[in-house]
Design an enzyme around this catalytic site. Structure first.
Site, PDB file in Angstrom:
ATOM      1  N   ASP A 149       0.851  -1.192   0.000  1.00  0.00           N
ATOM      2  CA  ASP A 149       0.000   0.000   0.000  1.00  0.00           C
ATOM      3  C   ASP A 149       0.889   1.245   0.000  1.00  0.00           C
ATOM      4  OD1 ASP A 149      -2.918   1.065   0.640  1.00  0.00           O
ATOM      5  OD2 ASP A 149      -1.512   2.201   1.879  1.00  0.00           O
ATOM      6  N   ILE A 150       0.558   2.229  -0.849  1.00  0.00           N
ATOM      7  CA  ILE A 150       1.330   3.465  -0.909  1.00  0.00           C
ATOM      8  C   ILE A 150       1.020   4.294   0.344  1.00  0.00           C
ATOM      9  CG2 ILE A 150       1.827   5.546  -2.248  1.00  0.00           C
ATOM     10  CD1 ILE A 150       0.711   4.085  -4.701  1.00  0.00           C
ATOM     11  N   ASN A 192      -3.349  12.927  -3.466  1.00  0.00           N
ATOM     12  CA  ASN A 192      -4.562  13.271  -4.217  1.00  0.00           C
ATOM     13  C   ASN A 192      -5.189  14.560  -3.715  1.00  0.00           C
ATOM     14  OD1 ASN A 192      -4.632  11.180  -6.102  1.00  0.00           O
ATOM     15  ND2 ASN A 192      -5.730   9.794  -4.722  1.00  0.00           N
ATOM     16  N   HIS A 197      -6.039  14.328  -8.446  1.00  0.00           N
ATOM     17  CA  HIS A 197      -6.031  12.912  -8.848  1.00  0.00           C
ATOM     18  C   HIS A 197      -5.168  12.654 -10.078  1.00  0.00           C
ATOM     19  CE1 HIS A 197      -9.019  11.345  -6.011  1.00  0.00           C
ATOM     20  NE2 HIS A 197      -9.608  12.537  -6.103  1.00  0.00           N
ATOM     21  N   ASP A 201      -2.660   9.649 -10.315  1.00  0.00           N
ATOM     22  CA  ASP A 201      -2.648   8.643 -11.384  1.00  0.00           C
ATOM     23  C   ASP A 201      -1.247   8.452 -11.958  1.00  0.00           C
ATOM     24  OD1 ASP A 201      -5.336   8.336 -11.028  1.00  0.00           O
ATOM     25  OD2 ASP A 201      -5.935   9.460 -12.817  1.00  0.00           O
ATOM     26  N   GLU A 241      -4.944   2.400  -3.907  1.00  0.00           N
ATOM     27  CA  GLU A 241      -3.472   2.460  -3.923  1.00  0.00           C
ATOM     28  C   GLU A 241      -2.834   1.166  -3.437  1.00  0.00           C
ATOM     29  OE1 GLU A 241      -4.783   4.555  -0.039  1.00  0.00           O
ATOM     30  OE2 GLU A 241      -5.533   4.204  -2.070  1.00  0.00           O
TER      31      GLU A 241
END
Length: 361
Positions: A240-241, A248, A253, A257, A283
């Site tokens: 997970d980031i 974001n 966003h 992305d 994420e």
């Protein structure tokens, strides 16, 4: 020059209600018949047979006119007129030269054209075929009973037979090859389209990695190999980031992305020869290590974690770095795949609680 001729023959029709394949079949066959009439005309002139020469000249003129009409969105008219002209050809040349010239081969071409250039209903096609068969039988009987206009010897009979065999075989090959080529093209398009649909259904549209459904299919496939003894180990990790929501919320966003796609490219390269990576959601990313146990996978992920820490992302005027937290679980026959994935997920959250940017195994 040949390329230009080919382009002209294969030129598409302008009317959306016309079919290109039909026009191309008719053009090729009209060209074959035009050449046939030229040879017949030359033969008639040499043999001083005026009637045969007139028929050949008219036939060549008809071919030229019909060929022009195939470019004027008159394919249906051309198909009908072409079939009528062949019927008249068979009638006149059979009356002139007799039954031993293989002129009846053209009737078989008509039957094939009825189905290749598909403008008639099934019932009408059957009726047309029946009429052609009846016409052939009647004409054969009539000639046997009444005689012919020109009596020909063995050599001339052989000439006509060879000419008719070559011409009709050429036309038949043309019809079949164009029809099957069109079918192959449709099949290739269908295969390509199905592959695109499969990719859409299996891949995450943003990152291009496997989606959750595809990842589960891949895990199921590897589990079956593991259970069969064809795989020594199977390890699942979830990454997970860290603080991705902050990216974001702060930069938008679109920048988020960019981070996801850049990491996806790294994961794709990193997992080559090791297994598969998938976007698990948001994420989160899933890593399936094939023939790699938990200890080995953790060491590999440590290298990946370091690579991620050294990445830099330009966010407007800011330059930021990111980290990832990983949870790792090794599959075992006593547990289900869902249990293994949940175990990896729980270890991921443990890593989050311990400060992030860590691997928990």
């Amino acid at each position: 020059m040949w390329r230009r001729v080919r382009e002209i023959i294969l030129q598409d029709v302008n009317n959306e209600n016309e079919i290109k394949m039909y026009a191309v079949i008719l053009r090729m066959n009209l060209l074959a018949m035009f050449l046939y009439y030229v040879i017949v005309l030359a033969s008639a002139l040499v043999a001083s047979r005026q009637g045969a020469g007139i028929v050949a000249a008219l036939g060549a003129a008809v071919c030229v006119g019909l060929l022009y009409d195939t470019y004027q969105n008159k394919t249906r008219f051309v198909a009908f007129t072409f079939n009528i002209s062949i019927t008249l050809l068979v009638l006149l040349y059979a009356l002139m030269y007799g039954n031993q010239t293989y002129i009846y081969n053209f009737l078989y071409i008509q039957i094939v054209l009825l189905y290749a250039v598909d403008y008639l209903s099934a019932k009408k096609k059957v009726v047309c075929v029946a009429l052609l068969v009846a016409f052939r039988l009647w004409l054969f009987y009539h000639i046997e009973k009444s005689g012919v206009v020109y009596a020909i010897g063995l050599h001339e009979s052989v000439f006509w037979q060879v000419l008719h065999i070559i011409t009709t075989c050429t036309m038949l090959v043309t019809i079949v090859s164009i029809s099957t080529q069109d079918f192959r093209e449709m099949q290739e398009k269908l295969v390509s389209y199905n592959q695109k649909l499969k990719n859409i259904a299996s891949n995450d549209p943003l990152t291009g990695l496997r989606n959750r459904r595809s990842a589960m299919e891949y895990i199921g496939e590897k589990v079956r190999k593991y259970q069969a003894g064809d795989c020594s180990a199977l390890t699942i990790a979830i990454g997970d980031i860290d603080f991705f929501k902050r990216i974001n919320d702060t930069y938008g966003h679109n920048y988020g992305d960019v981070v996801l796609k850049t990491l996806a490219d790294l994961f794709r390269s990193f997992m080559e020869g090791k297994g598969q990576a998938a976007r698990w959601g948001g994420e989160e990313f899933l890593f399936i290590f094939y023939n790699i146990n938990g200890d080995e996978a953790s060491c590999m992920l440590s290298e990946l974690r370091q690579s991620i820490r050294h990445m830099e992302f330009r966010m407007g005027a800011d330059l930021i770095k990111i980290t990832m937290t990983f949870g790792v679980a090794e599959y075992d026959l006593r547990n289900s795949t869902d249990t293994t994935i949940n175990e990896a997920d729980q270890k991921l959250y443990t890593g989050k609680e311990k400060g992030r940017d860590i691997i928990i195994y």
